[in-house]
Design an enzyme around this catalytic site. Structure first.
Site, mmCIF file in Angstrom:
data_model
loop_
_atom_site.group_PDB
_atom_site.id
_atom_site.type_symbol
_atom_site.label_atom_id
_atom_site.label_comp_id
_atom_site.label_asym_id
_atom_site.label_seq_id
_atom_site.Cartn_x
_atom_site.Cartn_y
_atom_site.Cartn_z
ATOM 1 C CB SER A 127 -0.986 6.173 7.056
ATOM 2 O OG SER A 127 -0.467 5.200 7.933
ATOM 3 C CB SER A 182 -0.905 0.018 1.243
ATOM 4 O OG SER A 182 -0.137 0.288 2.409
ATOM 5 C CB SER A 231 0.333 3.473 4.616
ATOM 6 O OG SER A 231 1.240 2.422 4.862
ATOM 7 C CE LYS A 234 0.528 1.579 8.736
ATOM 8 N NZ LYS A 234 -0.081 2.121 7.502
#
Length: 306
Positions: A271, A110, A112, A167
């Site tokens: 995100s 993704s 994010s 992250k």
């Protein structure tokens, strides 16, 4: 554990294959090979006795009769399923150990973490820098380093342990994290931001504000979307230790509980992270992302992660 989660757990699949092929390899080494040897010795003894009798009777051996070496080779030959198991076992065991204790590859699914990581980036994750963990159950057995602010970390998604998320570590245990008007404050100290050229989002084809964020000495780029609010409060879920957070129309403040970490994506307005589903326990940590080793559509992406 569901079938989908089992199929999605490549480490578990590797472990099962390693155990099965290992058992077959050991069984062949200890038992089956000896049985084949005994059968071959008996057959050779019978062959020698028959040959000796025929020679004594003056009978010449048929040229089409299998030779002694051919009989021995045929009886000692491993069955195909044992041969393949013995060949695959060391390879599977090596891959399993490398992925479990040293480095594991992941693919970024993704956006994010844009602009730091792009969709399609193939990354390497250091599995030992935060401590040595038992594979499959992810139980830490040796403590090494702790995650630091600014690290890019892979972890098991607290809401679904079958999923791996990536992250950036924004808060470590004990930190007071405030996010208001799209700017971070850590323990009362505002994080510095330096404006960069606007970033063209390949997915939405919209330019986003780009800044260089300095998080405890770790400089990295982040994106902000002027069209998006600081926080979509309606998307905030119930999560353990939610009482450690207070939300307002301008943002939120959270105190990170012991043994937990606060994670945010660099693409701040695109995100789903700790702002919405809470803290990441230490037991969920997979490892530290250290490098992009390939991007099939953009080989220039190869290099260290900042």
């Amino acid at each position: 554990m569901t079938l989908q989660s089992i199929l999605g757990n490549f480490a578990l699949i590797l472990f099962v294959l390693m155990v099965v092929t290992g058992i077959i390899w050991v069984l062949d080494l200890v038992v089956l090979s000896k049985q084949r040897r005994a059968a071959a010795d008996k057959a050779l003894a019978d062959y020698d006795a028959r040959t000796a009798k025929l020679t004594a009777d003056g009978i010449k051996l048929d040229s089409n009769t299998a030779s002694r070496s051919q009989i021995e080779a045929a009886l000692l030959r491993q069955p195909t399923w044992i041969e393949y198991s013995g060949s695959f076992f060391p390879v599977i065991a090596l891959v399993f150990c490398l992925r479990s204790f040293l480095y594991e590859p992941f693919k970024i699914p993704s956006s994010s973490m844009v602009p730091t990581l792009l969709v399609g980036d193939l990354i390497l994750v250091n599995k030992f820098t935060y401590g040595i963990r038992l594979p499959i159950i992810n139980q830490k057995i040796v403590q090494l380093n702790d995650p630091q602010r600014g690290d890019v970390m892979v972890f098991k998604y607290p809401m679904d342990m079958s999923q791996d998320y990536i992250k950036r570590v924004v808060g470590v245990p004990g930190d007071k994290i405030t996010y208001e008007n799209k700017k971070l404050t850590v323990n009362g100290k505002p994080i510095s931001y330096a404006a960069q050229d606007d970033y063209l989002d390949d997915e939405s084809l919209v330019y986003k504000k780009q800044f260089k964020e300095n998080l405890s000495g770790v400089e990295h780029r982040i994106l902000n979307d002027d069209r998006a609010p600081t926080l979509n409060y309606g998307d905030v879920r119930d999560f353990p230790n939610k009482e450690a957070c207070t939300y307002s129309s301008e943002g939120f403040t959270c105190v990170v509980p012991a043994g937990n970490y606060f994670m945010m994506g660099d693409n701040r307005d695109n995100s789903a992270d700790s702002r919405y589903w809470g803290f990441v326990p230490d037991k969920n940590i997979v490892g530290k992302a250290v490098a992009v080793w390939m991007n099939l559509s953009n080989p220039r992406r190869i290099g260290a992660i900042h």
